[in-house]
Design a protein around this motif. Sequence first.
Motif, mmCIF file in Angstrom:
data_model
loop_
_atom_site.group_PDB
_atom_site.id
_atom_site.type_symbol
_atom_site.label_atom_id
_atom_site.label_comp_id
_atom_site.label_asym_id
_atom_site.label_seq_id
_atom_site.Cartn_x
_atom_site.Cartn_y
_atom_site.Cartn_z
ATOM 1 N N SER A 32 0.847 -1.281 -0.043
ATOM 2 C CA SER A 32 0.112 0.076 -0.091
ATOM 3 C C SER A 32 0.624 1.126 -0.092
ATOM 4 O O SER A 32 0.562 2.269 -0.648
ATOM 5 C CB SER A 32 -0.870 -0.068 1.118
ATOM 6 N N GLY A 33 1.867 1.219 0.481
ATOM 7 C CA GLY A 33 2.840 2.403 0.480
ATOM 8 C C GLY A 33 3.425 2.559 -0.689
ATOM 9 O O GLY A 33 3.461 3.662 -1.296
ATOM 10 N N GLU B 2 3.088 5.623 -6.120
ATOM 11 C CA GLU B 2 2.790 5.711 -7.233
ATOM 12 C C GLU B 2 1.461 6.822 -7.426
ATOM 13 O O GLU B 2 1.776 7.685 -8.560
ATOM 14 C CB GLU B 2 2.363 4.255 -7.834
ATOM 15 N N LEU B 3 0.619 6.757 -6.695
ATOM 16 C CA LEU B 3 -0.473 7.767 -7.046
ATOM 17 C C LEU B 3 -0.073 9.141 -6.741
ATOM 18 O O LEU B 3 -0.434 10.128 -7.606
ATOM 19 C CB LEU B 3 -1.452 7.361 -5.986
ATOM 20 N N ALA B 4 0.745 9.628 -5.917
ATOM 21 C CA ALA B 4 1.161 10.730 -5.700
ATOM 22 C C ALA B 4 1.949 11.203 -6.834
ATOM 23 O O ALA B 4 2.085 12.446 -7.266
ATOM 24 C CB ALA B 4 1.715 10.810 -4.384
ATOM 25 N N GLU C 167 2.368 14.757 -11.795
ATOM 26 C CA GLU C 167 2.551 14.644 -13.139
ATOM 27 C C GLU C 167 1.402 15.165 -13.770
ATOM 28 O O GLU C 167 1.423 16.188 -14.666
ATOM 29 C CB GLU C 167 2.730 13.471 -13.884
ATOM 30 N N LEU C 168 0.098 14.921 -13.481
ATOM 31 C CA LEU C 168 -1.002 15.340 -14.078
ATOM 32 C C LEU C 168 -1.437 16.830 -13.737
ATOM 33 O O LEU C 168 -1.734 17.813 -14.580
ATOM 34 C CB LEU C 168 -2.387 14.521 -13.567
ATOM 35 N N ARG C 169 -0.803 17.361 -12.617
ATOM 36 C CA ARG C 169 -0.905 18.585 -12.149
ATOM 37 C C ARG C 169 -0.012 19.431 -12.773
ATOM 38 O O ARG C 169 -0.278 20.405 -13.459
ATOM 39 C CB ARG C 169 -0.755 18.786 -10.472
#
Length: 116
Positions: free
Chosen positions: A77-78, A83-85, A90-92
């Motif tokens: 989960s870490g 990865e989500l962060a 990148e999207l921001r």
Amino acid sequence: MTMAGRLPEPYGSNSGANLADILERVLDKGIVIAGDIRINLLDIELLTVKLRLIVASVDKAKEMGIDWWEDDPALSSGARRKELARENAELRERLAQLEDGRLEEGRAVREEKEGP
């Protein structure tokens, strides 16, 4: 003459303890099974498959320098949060670049309409 003397003993209470001892020893020490499969046709290698299997406890694996599961998002989960962060950052950044591009386009259009 009876067959009871020739048949193996059914699983008793000792076999469970032996199995547990063997499993504990294997996990504590670790075991490596390695093998290669090669398929050749007229001295031309068509396929090579290398198999490696390591059976060990997590502590022993870390001791050997094996900890790939800690960085695998499917298993940790870490790692998934990291990865989500990263994806979010990148999207921001891409969104900011797109918005900057639109602002520049808007300024150019306004300057064209207003004229010198």
